[in-house]
Design an enzyme around this catalytic site. Structure first.
Site, PDB file in Angstrom:
ATOM      1  N   GLY A  64       7.490  45.973  -7.407  1.00 59.89           N
ATOM      2  CA  GLY A  64       7.359  45.515  -6.023  1.00 59.89           C
ATOM      3  C   GLY A  64       7.820  44.079  -5.877  1.00 59.89           C
ATOM      4  N   ASP A  65       7.881  43.620  -4.639  1.00 61.19           N
ATOM      5  CA  ASP A  65       8.296  42.238  -4.328  1.00 61.19           C
ATOM      6  C   ASP A  65       9.710  41.930  -4.817  1.00 61.19           C
ATOM      7  OD1 ASP A  65       5.668  41.827  -3.350  1.00 61.19           O
ATOM      8  OD2 ASP A  65       4.996  41.490  -5.408  1.00 61.19           O
TER       9      ASP A  65
ATOM     10  N   LYS B 115      12.867  43.631  -0.808  1.00 61.30           N
ATOM     11  CA  LYS B 115      13.317  44.799  -0.045  1.00 61.30           C
ATOM     12  C   LYS B 115      13.563  44.471   1.425  1.00 61.30           C
ATOM     13  CE  LYS B 115       9.791  47.198  -1.713  1.00 61.30           C
ATOM     14  NZ  LYS B 115       9.341  46.500  -2.916  1.00 61.30           N
TER      15      LYS B 115
ATOM     16  N   LYS C 184      14.839  41.873   2.728  1.00 55.85           N
ATOM     17  CA  LYS C 184      16.189  41.299   2.884  1.00 55.85           C
ATOM     18  C   LYS C 184      17.253  42.406   2.858  1.00 55.85           C
ATOM     19  CE  LYS C 184      19.182  38.005   0.483  1.00 55.85           C
ATOM     20  NZ  LYS C 184      19.829  37.420   1.635  1.00 55.85           N
TER      21      LYS C 184
ATOM     22  N   GLY D  39       4.301  43.718   1.622  1.00 56.72           N
ATOM     23  CA  GLY D  39       4.620  42.435   2.250  1.00 56.72           C
ATOM     24  C   GLY D  39       6.119  42.252   2.230  1.00 56.72           C
ATOM     25  N   HIS D  40       6.736  42.356   3.386  1.00 55.92           N
ATOM     26  CA  HIS D  40       8.175  42.145   3.488  1.00 55.92           C
ATOM     27  C   HIS D  40       8.415  40.830   4.194  1.00 55.92           C
ATOM     28  CE1 HIS D  40       9.372  46.684   3.393  1.00 55.92           C
ATOM     29  NE2 HIS D  40       8.914  46.249   2.246  1.00 55.92           N
TER      30      HIS D  40
ATOM     31  N   GLN E  86       6.170  48.622  -2.287  1.00 55.00           N
ATOM     32  CA  GLN E  86       5.791  48.507  -3.708  1.00 55.00           C
ATOM     33  C   GLN E  86       7.015  48.789  -4.586  1.00 55.00           C
ATOM     34  OE1 GLN E  86       3.320  50.578  -1.697  1.00 55.00           O
ATOM     35  NE2 GLN E  86       2.610  48.579  -1.128  1.00 55.00           N
TER      36      GLN E  86
ATOM     37  N   THR F  52      -0.293  51.692  -7.497  1.00 55.36           N
ATOM     38  CA  THR F  52      -0.819  51.930  -6.165  1.00 55.36           C
ATOM     39  C   THR F  52      -1.055  53.434  -6.015  1.00 55.36           C
ATOM     40  OG1 THR F  52      -0.576  51.338  -3.833  1.00 55.36           O
ATOM     41  CG2 THR F  52       1.418  52.140  -4.955  1.00 55.36           C
TER      42      THR F  52
ATOM     43  N   THR G  58       1.286  39.198   0.966  1.00 52.20           N
ATOM     44  CA  THR G  58       0.102  39.862   1.508  1.00 52.20           C
ATOM     45  C   THR G  58      -1.190  39.166   1.096  1.00 52.20           C
ATOM     46  OG1 THR G  58       1.243  41.967   1.602  1.00 52.20           O
ATOM     47  CG2 THR G  58      -1.142  42.080   1.563  1.00 52.20           C
TER      48      THR G  58
ATOM     49  N   ARG H 211      -1.571  35.697  -3.705  1.00 52.97           N
ATOM     50  CA  ARG H 211      -1.817  35.514  -5.147  1.00 52.97           C
ATOM     51  C   ARG H 211      -0.549  35.069  -5.859  1.00 52.97           C
ATOM     52  NH1 ARG H 211      -4.351  41.211  -6.937  1.00 52.97           N
ATOM     53  NH2 ARG H 211      -2.837  41.968  -5.450  1.00 52.97           N
TER      54      ARG H 211
ATOM     55  N   ARG I  48       2.306  35.358  -8.349  1.00 54.42           N
ATOM     56  CA  ARG I  48       2.883  36.506  -9.042  1.00 54.42           C
ATOM     57  C   ARG I  48       3.086  36.163 -10.517  1.00 54.42           C
ATOM     58  NH1 ARG I  48       7.193  37.333  -4.298  1.00 54.42           N
ATOM     59  NH2 ARG I  48       5.788  38.271  -2.788  1.00 54.42           N
TER      60      ARG I  48
ATOM     61  N   ASP J 232      20.264  33.414  -7.444  1.00 53.65           N
ATOM     62  CA  ASP J 232      20.324  31.945  -7.345  1.00 53.65           C
ATOM     63  C   ASP J 232      19.170  31.266  -8.084  1.00 53.65           C
ATOM     64  OD1 ASP J 232      18.956  33.329  -5.144  1.00 53.65           O
ATOM     65  OD2 ASP J 232      18.311  31.319  -4.570  1.00 53.65           O
TER      66      ASP J 232
ATOM     67  N   GLY K  37      21.890  39.090  -3.832  1.00 53.73           N
ATOM     68  CA  GLY K  37      21.246  38.071  -3.004  1.00 53.73           C
ATOM     69  C   GLY K  37      21.341  36.714  -3.690  1.00 53.73           C
TER      70      GLY K  37
HETATM   71  P1  IMP Z   1      -3.315  48.667  -3.892  1.00 56.97           P
HETATM   72  O1  IMP Z   1      -1.967  49.159  -3.476  1.00 56.97           O
HETATM   73  O2  IMP Z   1      -3.907  47.670  -2.939  1.00 56.97           O
HETATM   74  O3  IMP Z   1      -4.273  49.791  -4.201  1.00 56.97           O
HETATM   75  O4  IMP Z   1      -3.131  47.878  -5.283  1.00 56.97           O
HETATM   76  C1  IMP Z   1      -2.748  48.558  -6.474  1.00 56.97           C
HETATM   77  C2  IMP Z   1      -1.769  47.721  -7.287  1.00 56.97           C
HETATM   78  O5  IMP Z   1      -0.526  47.649  -6.602  1.00 56.97           O
HETATM   79  C3  IMP Z   1      -2.205  46.276  -7.497  1.00 56.97           C
HETATM   80  O6  IMP Z   1      -1.762  45.844  -8.772  1.00 56.97           O
HETATM   81  C4  IMP Z   1      -1.455  45.527  -6.413  1.00 56.97           C
HETATM   82  O7  IMP Z   1      -1.275  44.164  -6.732  1.00 56.97           O
HETATM   83  C5  IMP Z   1      -0.146  46.291  -6.411  1.00 56.97           C
HETATM   84  N1  IMP Z   1       0.574  46.199  -5.134  1.00 56.97           N
HETATM   85  C6  IMP Z   1       0.266  46.818  -3.985  1.00 56.97           C
HETATM   86  N2  IMP Z   1       1.165  46.509  -3.039  1.00 56.97           N
HETATM   87  C7  IMP Z   1       2.070  45.701  -3.594  1.00 56.97           C
HETATM   88  C8  IMP Z   1       3.278  45.075  -3.125  1.00 56.97           C
HETATM   89  O8  IMP Z   1       3.714  45.232  -1.978  1.00 56.97           O
HETATM   90  N3  IMP Z   1       3.930  44.305  -4.031  1.00 56.97           N
HETATM   91  C9  IMP Z   1       3.513  44.151  -5.302  1.00 56.97           C
HETATM   92  N4  IMP Z   1       2.415  44.723  -5.779  1.00 56.97           N
HETATM   93  C10 IMP Z   1       1.690  45.489  -4.944  1.00 56.97           C
END
Ligand code: IMP
Length: 427
Positions: free
Chosen positions: A12-13, A16, A18, A40-41, A223, A238, A299, A302, A304, A332, A412
């Site tokens: 994730g992160d 996407k 962009k 979180g986009h 994700q 997730t 979101t 925290r 990363r 970059d 990118g």
């Molecule tokens: P949940 O989706 O809130 O149940 O979290 C489960 C796991 O997925 C955790 O490790 C979260 O940090 C991770 N996670 C959920 N959504 C994202 C995202 O959009 N980006 C990165 N990690 C995510």
């Protein structure tokens, strides 16, 4: 008639938002098919920065129909707040379509998400605390509440009564928390019904018709592959299927409809929450990547966890999703390194692995084997074509492409809309 699926190739992160924004004005529908407001986009348009959690990023393109499909879980309070926030900034939101079959995140889901995490202690998953897991758990155990239930008060009350019989026992007797009041939840959710109604549709029908009419549908995964409930680093995942197969079930489209799968992959690796991450850096280089890449969660805010590029993971994502094109983001960020480590395999419990080890036990113990590629010092954020990149940056991209097993079609080089090198059209 093309249906294009976009998937995160790591944890994730990957950037996407962009990628979606790049193709946003060339597609007719942008669809979210799984997850909820755990995503979180970030999309940067001119000097405006938009952070979206639940809404598809297509909402920012005036000619696109944004769709929240059946596979998504919806927290209605978050949905309305996000819509209000966009309207206040002059973004029109009335094109949005929401599936009648999508499940609702209820207050007891959020409560259970937080309390179970706390009780897991050191074994916690590090969820976003948004109630995602408990909502999907209810969906699978057939005790969930769906969008369409908001329009039948008798059914909503009946389903709530059933759900609360069980949830309130667990909350009060197992976790020693306050129970949830039936009337209060019922009134709250009935209050959402009228605001929700204009958006609600049979989104599967709408999308299939759109494809029949020659429209372009873009399915936006949240994700990433390694967070997939089946194919990720279970249990540190997730509760949905962000991979390309999940797009079919989550949007109500047959697999033969999907014509392209774009994998978004960062030039290095990050993850939030707990779980294995072989190339994670615990030294000053981890902090260097975090600061240079701005690796703080959209979101949850925290930090990363950061590490070098992991080729077996990218190759795994190609295999699981059938990736046809990669979008390599944040190249970059790597400027200024003399040599760039790239993980090409692992050593685990005395064995060399060229692919992700089959068992979680081995993956937990996997120590990366690195190859070192030449770096570059130039600021590449102004490059507008592949040829404008320094030769060593070009070689870095070509090596990653070979290792990942699918062509890199876009790169990118900065957060802005214009900071993308498109080598081949993604649409
Ligand atoms: P949940 O989706 O809130 O149940 O979290 C489960 C796991 O997925 C955790 O490790 C979260 O940090 C991770 N996670 C959920 N959504 C994202 C995202 O959009 N980006 C990165 N990690 C995510």
């Amino acid at each position: 008639m093309p249906a294009i699926t976009l998937v995160g190739a790591q944890w994730g992160d990957e950037g996407k938002g962009k990628a979606t924004d790049l193709v946003g004005n060339r597609v007719d529908y942008v669809v979210r098919y799984q997850g909820g407001n755990n995503a979180g986009h970030t999309v940067v348009i001119g000097d405006q920065k938009y952070a979206l959690h639940l809404l598809p990023s297509g909402i920012l393109s005036p000619d696109v129909v944004p769709v929240i499909a059946n596979g998504v879980v919806i927290d209605p309070a978050v949905l309305f707040e996000e819509l209000r926030g966009l309207r206040e900034r002059g973004v029109s939101t009335e094109r949005l379509l929401v599936s009648a079959n999508a499940h609702m995140i209820m207050p007891y889901h959020r409560a259970l998400d937080k309390v179970t995490e706390r009780f897991l202690g050191k074994g916690r998953i590090g969820t976003t605390g948004r109630g995602i897991g408990p909502t999907y758990a209810d969906k699978i155990s057939r005790t969930g509440i769906r969008v369409q239930d908001m329009f039948d008060p008798k059914i909503l009350r009946q389903k709530l009564e059933l759900a609360l019989n069980d949830k309130n026992q667990v909350l009060t007797k197992v976790f020693n928390r306050r129970g949830v009041d039936l009337d209060q939840v019922f009134d709250e959710y009935m209050g959402y019904a009228e605001e929700l109604r204009p958006f609600v549709a049979d989104t599967s029908l709408e999308l299939n018709k759109a494809l029949d009419d020659g429209k372009t549908v873009y399915l936006e995964g949240s994700q990433g592959t390694l967070l997939d409930i089946d194919h990720g680093t279970y249990p540190f995942v997730t509760s949905s299927s962000p991979t390309a197969g999940g797009a079919c079930a989550g949007a109500g489209l047959g697999p033969t409809r999907i014509t392209k799968v774009v994998g978004i992959v960062k030039a290095y690796t990050t993850r939030v929450g707990s779980g294995p991450f072989p190339t994670e850096l615990h030294d000053e280089w981890g902090e260097w990547l975090r600061q240079k890449g701005g690796e703080y969660g959209v979101t949850t805010g925290r930090n990363r966890r950061c590490g070098w590029f992991d080729a077996p993971i990218a190759r795994y994502a190609t295999r699981i999703n059938g990736i046809t094109d990669f979008f390599l983001t944040k190249l970059d960020v790597l400027s200024g390194l003399e040599r760039i480590p790239v993980c090409v395999g692992y050593e685990a419990n005395g064995t060399r692995h060229d692919e992700i080890p089959m068992t979680q036990t081995d993956f937990h113990h996997a120590v990366p084997v690195y190859e070192y590629l030449d770096g570059w010092n130039e600021d590449i954020s102004h490059a507008r074509s592949f040829e404008e990149l320094p030769k060593t940056a070009q070689a870095y991209v070509r090596t990653l492409e070979e290792m990942a097993g699918a062509p890199i079609s876009a790169i990118g080089v900065g957060p802005g809309r214009d900071q993308t090198l498109e080598l081949r059209s993604l649409v």
